[in-house]
Design a protein around this motif. Structure first.
Motif, short mmCIF file in Angstrom:
data_model
loop_
_atom_site.label_atom_id
_atom_site.label_comp_id
_atom_site.label_asym_id
_atom_site.label_seq_id
_atom_site.Cartn_x
_atom_site.Cartn_y
_atom_site.Cartn_z
N SER A 69 -8.74 12.06 1.72
CA SER A 69 -7.64 12.78 2.36
C SER A 69 -6.24 12.22 2.07
CB SER A 69 -7.81 12.82 3.88
OG SER A 69 -8.48 14.01 4.22
N ALA A 70 -6.09 11.50 0.98
CA ALA A 70 -4.77 10.94 0.67
C ALA A 70 -3.83 12.02 0.16
CB ALA A 70 -4.91 9.84 -0.38
N GLY A 71 -4.38 13.18 -0.19
CA GLY A 71 -3.53 14.26 -0.70
C GLY A 71 -3.67 14.44 -2.21
N LYS A 72 -4.78 14.03 -2.77
CA LYS A 72 -4.98 14.14 -4.22
C LYS A 72 -4.96 15.59 -4.67
CE LYS A 72 -8.93 12.05 -3.72
NZ LYS A 72 -8.89 11.68 -2.29
N SER A 73 -5.74 16.41 -3.98
CA SER A 73 -5.83 17.81 -4.39
C SER A 73 -4.51 18.53 -4.17
CB SER A 73 -6.95 18.50 -3.61
OG SER A 73 -8.17 17.82 -3.82
N THR A 74 -3.85 18.20 -3.08
CA THR A 74 -2.55 18.82 -2.82
C THR A 74 -1.54 18.43 -3.91
OG1 THR A 74 -3.09 18.48 -0.49
CG2 THR A 74 -0.87 19.22 -0.98
N SER A 87 -7.90 21.94 -0.21
CA SER A 87 -7.47 20.69 0.43
C SER A 87 -7.73 20.82 1.92
CB SER A 87 -5.99 20.42 0.17
OG SER A 87 -5.23 21.43 0.78
N GLY A 88 -7.75 19.72 2.57
CA GLY A 88 -8.00 19.78 4.01
C GLY A 88 -8.26 18.39 4.53
N VAL A 92 -13.47 17.58 1.39
CA VAL A 92 -13.79 18.92 0.92
C VAL A 92 -14.51 18.91 -0.43
CG1 VAL A 92 -12.11 20.23 2.21
CG2 VAL A 92 -11.43 19.15 0.08
N GLY A 165 -12.79 12.10 -2.42
CA GLY A 165 -12.18 11.04 -1.64
C GLY A 165 -13.15 9.90 -1.50
N GLN A 229 2.33 10.96 1.25
CA GLN A 229 2.54 11.43 2.63
C GLN A 229 3.54 10.55 3.41
OE1 GLN A 229 -0.81 12.82 4.80
NE2 GLN A 229 -2.14 13.04 3.04
N ASP A 231 6.29 11.30 4.40
CA ASP A 231 6.99 12.10 5.41
C ASP A 231 6.47 11.79 6.81
OD1 ASP A 231 4.63 13.43 4.24
OD2 ASP A 231 4.94 14.85 5.87
N TYR A 264 5.93 12.35 -1.08
CA TYR A 264 5.20 13.25 -0.18
C TYR A 264 5.29 14.65 -0.75
CZ TYR A 264 9.81 14.34 1.83
OH TYR A 264 11.12 14.71 2.01
N ASN A 265 4.45 15.50 -0.25
CA ASN A 265 4.37 16.83 -0.83
C ASN A 265 5.28 17.79 -0.07
OD1 ASN A 265 3.36 19.53 -1.41
ND2 ASN A 265 1.91 18.37 -2.64
N VAL A 268 3.68 20.73 2.12
CA VAL A 268 2.92 20.58 3.37
C VAL A 268 3.51 19.54 4.32
CG1 VAL A 268 0.73 21.32 2.36
CG2 VAL A 268 1.37 18.90 2.27
N1 LIG Z 1 2.29 15.53 5.88
C1 LIG Z 1 1.71 15.56 4.71
N2 LIG Z 1 0.47 16.04 4.59
C2 LIG Z 1 -0.11 16.05 3.36
C3 LIG Z 1 0.58 15.59 2.22
N3 LIG Z 1 -0.25 15.72 1.16
C4 LIG Z 1 -1.39 16.27 1.61
N4 LIG Z 1 -1.32 16.47 2.96
C5 LIG Z 1 -2.37 17.02 3.82
O1 LIG Z 1 -3.41 16.07 3.88
C6 LIG Z 1 -4.66 16.73 3.95
C7 LIG Z 1 -5.56 16.24 2.85
O2 LIG Z 1 -5.07 16.66 1.60
P1 LIG Z 1 -5.98 16.85 0.34
O3 LIG Z 1 -5.08 17.24 -0.77
O4 LIG Z 1 -7.15 17.67 0.64
O5 LIG Z 1 -6.44 15.36 0.15
P2 LIG Z 1 -7.54 14.82 -0.87
O6 LIG Z 1 -7.11 13.46 -1.21
O7 LIG Z 1 -7.73 15.78 -1.97
O8 LIG Z 1 -8.80 14.81 0.07
P3 LIG Z 1 -10.33 14.62 -0.38
O9 LIG Z 1 -10.53 15.37 -1.63
O10 LIG Z 1 -11.10 15.18 0.77
O11 LIG Z 1 -10.51 13.17 -0.49
C8 LIG Z 1 -4.37 18.21 3.86
O12 LIG Z 1 -4.41 18.75 5.13
C9 LIG Z 1 -2.99 18.27 3.29
O13 LIG Z 1 -2.29 19.41 3.72
C10 LIG Z 1 1.92 15.09 2.39
O14 LIG Z 1 2.57 14.64 1.47
N5 LIG Z 1 2.42 15.10 3.66
#
Ligand SMILES: Nc1nc2c(ncn2[C@@H]2O[C@H](COP(=O)(O)OP(=O)(O)OP(=O)(O)O)[C@@H](O)[C@H]2O)c(=O)[nH]1
Ligand SMILES: [Mg+2]
Length: 510
Positions: A69-74, A87-88, A92, A165, A229, A231, A264-265, A268
């Motif tokens: 959940s570090a935001g890789k997919s985002t 993402s979530g 996921v 993740g 992230q 932010d 940060y993204n 989101v």
């Molecule tokens: N506030 C904030 N939320 C973020 C940021 N980047 C991602 N998110 C949120 O963090 C959550 C996880 O983001 P993902 O992109 O699914 O993270 P991931 O690293 O791909 O997660 P996994 O594949 O499950 O390991 C989502 O709900 C995003 O909306 C950011 O820069 N700031």
């Protein structure tokens, strides 16, 4: 048609069509690789289903790793400007997703086996690799990898890998080993941390594994450590403190080399109310994000130089290392054959002499066997002579084979130590075939024409480099453009023909 046959020909055509769409600047280099393949096949340096062009990774690989959940997919979706990855906040994805370009309008998900046959991937035959790192899992490649294609122009000429993740203990060893393998193959590795839990206490075992993996490598330059992230920290802290604390935490784990970023993204992020604070955050994010993105473009350019470098190395290896090594081995072989022939034939002569003495064929110094006396069957001497010639022939070819065998081990060792492109032992075998005279000094398939073709390829690499330089060195300070937007190599430029002079139409050569 490629000398290796249909399969390789199909792969090269596949490669060329991808290059045409994604990386046109490199298209001409495939032609040069084809020339080298032909020369190498004639020499015996390449055999079976192979090509120098399929031995090198053509597309640079950028992997995005990090905590759950570090935001890789985002991050990926934002980069490619396409909502490709889900993402979530729950895990996921538990598979690695290999993402590459396709001009098809919609994104496609293909099973992992598709990776095995696509020439763009450095892990061509990934299932073999998985089998190597996790025995018995090779057949289950789909459980680890999926392939997605997407029409985003940002993906042209490169491959991204989104990773599952890292979820502490649940991590299976095979996933860890595949991660290590992907790190090895990658040109750039982005490691994302989550600013919501940047402190080492939150660092799971697997993230520790990731960090430990990256410390003390010769290629530390390819790792970018990204605090994502940020932010989320705006309410309590200022970004500088958070980043410093995070970097300190990494330093305590021994990580001091590499580049550190904080982003940060924008899509989101939690809105930051305070305007001055928001501006500070945005400035930091924009500067770091721009740098990360430009590193991602740069790998494409570096890869292009590396491919031209590999082309030149392959050509030079053939001429300056493989052929001399084979020539040298042939000279030793010739000496051994001559000595072997002399010893074996000398021995035969002595045996025949003793036998003839015992049989009473000699009267003093004159040779008077019964089958030479007048009146005996005139065919007998001829038959005996024929038999002798056959025997000598058998000795000679036996000695040739033995001498060649005696040199193979050494040649193989020398070749593997020298890390040559191409297999000199194949060329040696070809050069010692029975119909080749032992007095032929150069290896089979190495003549004026072959030499000229190699020379031509080397000359072409100079002009390829020149074209790359012209397009990437920017004294005017203009922004670097990714390869995918550039003109093909040699377009409108006097790039030399790969066709050798002695193949030109009759009447043009001397
Ligand atoms: N506030 C904030 N939320 C973020 C940021 N980047 C991602 N998110 C949120 O963090 C959550 C996880 O983001 P993902 O992109 O699914 O993270 P991931 O690293 O791909 O997660 P996994 O594949 O499950 O390991 C989502 O709900 C995003 O909306 C950011 O820069 N700031
Ligand atoms: Mg994800």
């Amino acid at each position: 048609m490629h000398p290796a046959g249909k399969i390789i020909e199909a792969r090269l055509e596949h490669l060329e069509s991808h290059l045409e769409q994604e990386n046109p600047i490199l298209l001409r280099t495939v032609k040069s690789f084809r020339v080298l393949d032909e020369v190498a096949f004639k020499l015996g340096l390449l055999q079976g289903d192979s090509s120098f062009a399929t031995q090198i990774p053509w597309w640079p690989l950028i992997s995005i790793l990090g905590t759950f959940s570090a935001g890789k997919s985002t991050f990926i979706n934002h980069y490619i400007e396409y909502p490709l990855q889900r993402s979530g906040n729950q895990a996921v994805d538990d598979r690695f997703t290999v993402i590459c370009y396709s001009k098809e309008a919609s994104a496609h998900a293909l099973p992992g086996v598709a990776l095995d046959s696509d020439p763009r991937f450095p892990f061509y035959q990934m299932s073999d690799e998985i089998e190597k790192v996790a025995r018995g899992e090779g057949d289950r490649i789909d459980a680890y990898l999926q392939l997605k294609t997407c029409p985003s122009p940002r993906l042209k000429g490169k491959i991204l890998i989104d990773s599952p993740g890292f979820d502490a203990d649940a991590q299976r060893t095979s996933t860890l080993r595949i991660t290590d393998h992907i790190i090895d193959l990658s040109d750039l590795v982005l490691i994302l941390f989550d600013a919501r839990h940047p402190e080492p206490g939150a660092m799971q075992d697997t993230l520790k594994h990731l960090i430990d993996q990256t410390i003390g490598r010769p290629d530390t330059g390819k790792f970018l450590y990204i605090l994502n992230q940020i932010d989320t920290t705006a309410r309590e802290n200022n970004p500088e403190d958070v980043i410093a604390a995070w970097q300190r935490a990494l330093g305590e784990r021994g990580l001091t080399a590499g580049r550190f970023y904080a982003i940060y993204n924008p899509d989101v992020a939690i809105p930051i109310e305070d305007e001055a604070l928001r501006t500070r955050y945005e400035q930091k994010r924009d500067a770091d994000l721009a740098e990360i993105h430009s590193r991602m473009e740069e790998v494409e350019i570096e890869r292009a130089y590396r491919i031209v470098g590999a082309l030149e190395k392959t050509a030079r290896d053939i001429e300056e290392r493989c052929v001399p090594l084979v020539t040298q081995t042939l000279a030793t072989w010739r000496k051994r054959v001559l000595w072997g022939d002399a010893a074996a034939m000398g021995g035969l002569f002595v045996i025949l002499l003793l036998l003839s003495i015992k049989a009473g064929y000699w009267s003093g110094l004159s040779f008077n066997p019964p089958w030479l006396t007048p009146g005996s069957n005139p065919l007998v001497p001829w038959l005996l002579l024929g038999g002798l010639v056959l025997l000598l022939g058998a000795i000679h070819f036996g000695v040739r084979t033995l001498a060649a065998k005696s040199l193979m081990g050494r040649l193989r060792r020398q070749a593997s130590k020298a890390e040559l492109k191409g297999d000199p032992s194949g060329a040696f075998v070809k050069s010692t075939k029975p119909w080749r005279s032992i007095f032929q000094r150069s290896p089979a398939g190495w003549g004026r024409k072959a030499r000229q073709r190699i020379k031509q390829v080397i000359q072409n690499t100079d002009s390829y480099i020149q074209t790359l330089n012209d397009q990437f060195t920017n004294p005017s300070g203009a922004e670097k453009r990714p390869l995918s937007e550039l003109e093909p190599l040699g377009n409108g430029q006097p790039v030399e023909q790969t066709q050798p002079a002695d193949e030109a139409p009759a009447g043009q050569t001397g």
